[in-house]
Write a protein that holds these residues in place. Sequence first.
Motif, PDB file in Angstrom:
ATOM      1  N   PRO A 168       1.106  -1.471   0.140  1.00 60.78           N
ATOM      2  CA  PRO A 168      -0.152  -0.261  -0.458  1.00 60.78           C
ATOM      3  C   PRO A 168       0.654   1.443  -0.093  1.00 60.78           C
ATOM      4  O   PRO A 168       2.080   1.426   0.621  1.00 60.78           O
ATOM      5  N   LEU A 169       0.006   2.590  -1.141  1.00 61.78           N
ATOM      6  CA  LEU A 169       0.745   3.634  -0.987  1.00 61.78           C
ATOM      7  C   LEU A 169       1.458   4.178   0.786  1.00 61.78           C
ATOM      8  O   LEU A 169       0.301   4.453   1.584  1.00 61.78           O
ATOM      9  N   ASP A 170       2.379   4.616   1.192  1.00 60.17           N
ATOM     10  CA  ASP A 170       2.629   5.664   2.407  1.00 60.17           C
ATOM     11  C   ASP A 170       3.601   6.510   1.825  1.00 60.17           C
ATOM     12  O   ASP A 170       4.747   6.116   1.401  1.00 60.17           O
ATOM     13  N   LEU A 171       3.108   7.957   2.207  1.00 60.50           N
ATOM     14  CA  LEU A 171       3.557   9.029   1.109  1.00 60.50           C
ATOM     15  C   LEU A 171       5.022   9.180   2.627  1.00 60.50           C
ATOM     16  O   LEU A 171       5.893   9.659   2.130  1.00 60.50           O
ATOM     17  N   ASN A 172       5.072   8.355   2.979  1.00 59.43           N
ATOM     18  CA  ASN A 172       6.422   8.580   4.624  1.00 59.43           C
ATOM     19  C   ASN A 172       7.772   8.052   3.885  1.00 59.43           C
ATOM     20  O   ASN A 172       9.014   7.636   3.719  1.00 59.43           O
ATOM     21  N   ASP A 173       6.741   6.555   2.785  1.00 56.46           N
ATOM     22  CA  ASP A 173       8.417   6.129   2.549  1.00 56.46           C
ATOM     23  C   ASP A 173       9.185   6.999   0.595  1.00 56.46           C
ATOM     24  O   ASP A 173       8.680   8.231   0.409  1.00 56.46           O
TER      25      ASP A 173
ATOM     26  N   GLY B 233      -0.235  14.269  -3.090  1.00 52.44           N
ATOM     27  CA  GLY B 233       0.835  14.453  -4.069  1.00 52.44           C
ATOM     28  C   GLY B 233       1.945  15.289  -2.736  1.00 52.44           C
ATOM     29  O   GLY B 233       3.297  15.627  -3.116  1.00 52.44           O
ATOM     30  N   LEU B 234       1.349  16.742  -2.303  1.00 58.89           N
ATOM     31  CA  LEU B 234       2.376  17.239  -2.007  1.00 58.89           C
ATOM     32  C   LEU B 234       2.806  17.187  -0.480  1.00 58.89           C
ATOM     33  O   LEU B 234       4.308  17.358  -0.894  1.00 58.89           O
ATOM     34  N   ALA B 235       1.836  15.599   0.295  1.00 60.96           N
ATOM     35  CA  ALA B 235       2.655  14.990   1.403  1.00 60.96           C
ATOM     36  C   ALA B 235       3.850  14.940   1.016  1.00 60.96           C
ATOM     37  O   ALA B 235       4.970  15.438   1.401  1.00 60.96           O
ATOM     38  N   LEU B 236       4.167  13.623  -0.537  1.00 61.32           N
ATOM     39  CA  LEU B 236       5.549  12.851  -0.745  1.00 61.32           C
ATOM     40  C   LEU B 236       5.899  14.294  -1.027  1.00 61.32           C
ATOM     41  O   LEU B 236       7.047  14.030  -1.009  1.00 61.32           O
ATOM     42  N   TRP B 237       5.924  15.474  -1.711  1.00 56.40           N
ATOM     43  CA  TRP B 237       6.939  16.077  -2.240  1.00 56.40           C
ATOM     44  C   TRP B 237       7.363  16.884  -1.486  1.00 56.40           C
ATOM     45  O   TRP B 237       9.114  17.198  -0.876  1.00 56.40           O
ATOM     46  N   LEU B 238       6.913  17.548  -0.193  1.00 54.37           N
ATOM     47  CA  LEU B 238       7.641  18.053   1.050  1.00 54.37           C
ATOM     48  C   LEU B 238       8.376  17.209   1.909  1.00 54.37           C
ATOM     49  O   LEU B 238       9.505  17.140   2.215  1.00 54.37           O
ATOM     50  N   ASN B 239       7.854  15.114   1.934  1.00 56.71           N
ATOM     51  CA  ASN B 239       8.598  14.563   2.463  1.00 56.71           C
ATOM     52  C   ASN B 239      10.202  14.287   2.058  1.00 56.71           C
ATOM     53  O   ASN B 239      10.829  14.447   3.053  1.00 56.71           O
ATOM     54  N   HIS B 240       9.867  14.681   0.546  1.00 52.03           N
ATOM     55  CA  HIS B 240      11.353  13.752  -0.254  1.00 52.03           C
ATOM     56  C   HIS B 240      11.569  14.140  -0.923  1.00 52.03           C
ATOM     57  O   HIS B 240      12.649  14.320  -1.903  1.00 52.03           O
TER      58      HIS B 240
END
Length: 241
Positions: A47-52, A121-128
Amino acid sequence: MKVWSISRAVGLFTGDSRALLIMISGAVLLAGWIWLQQNPQHDPLAPLDLNDPPGWATAGKFADLPGNQALCHQVLTRSNVAFTALPGVGDGPCGLPDRTQIDNPMVVPGNAIATCPVNAGLALWLNHGVQQAAQEHLGTQVTRILHLGTTNCRRINASQTAPWSEHATANAIDISGFVLANGEYVSVLQHWGEGEKGDFLEAVRDSACYSFRTVLSPEYNADHADHFHLDQGTRWARVCR
Ligand SMILES: [Zn+2]
């Protein structure tokens, strides 16, 4: 003697060697499975996890989100992304069936409403993407991300005949600049192509392409001289420029 050697070799291949081949194949499959467990961003079934971090399977997982609000909300919840799901309003080309409030204090002006896939999309971009680029190119962190808006009932380029913009359904966000921890400001308009801040902007533009279907920067055309356009449209071709 020679005939005996050949028949022995064939015997080995059809007996011991076959067992060895099966053992090696099993070991390779097991090692691959363990590696995927440790790197779920490359596993299409995880499953997609935006912290990865983004991986080989990330784009495919993002492609499942548009039109599946329940799945997208599950992704935000699993990834500990704060959001507020609001009831949809209207219909037609400017109807807003997916209204998900961005509850991230870094995103200014606050409480903007966009689709859930834009939030993801924003969350992954900010995280990584954003913080790594700030650290690498500017030696600091980003504290605020400034946007020009998400929702605008119009066609592309305000034309009368062009397809509807992703902004018509809040499926896009326009980013104009970044405030840094040292108080400095990085502006797309002022700093694109200019020194270290320009390098930072190019890096964050590129990293946005991991989690947005379309990314348009000043390099794309003059209409984007002062902002990055990020959207989650479902058109066939990805654009990252
Ligand atoms: Zn835009």
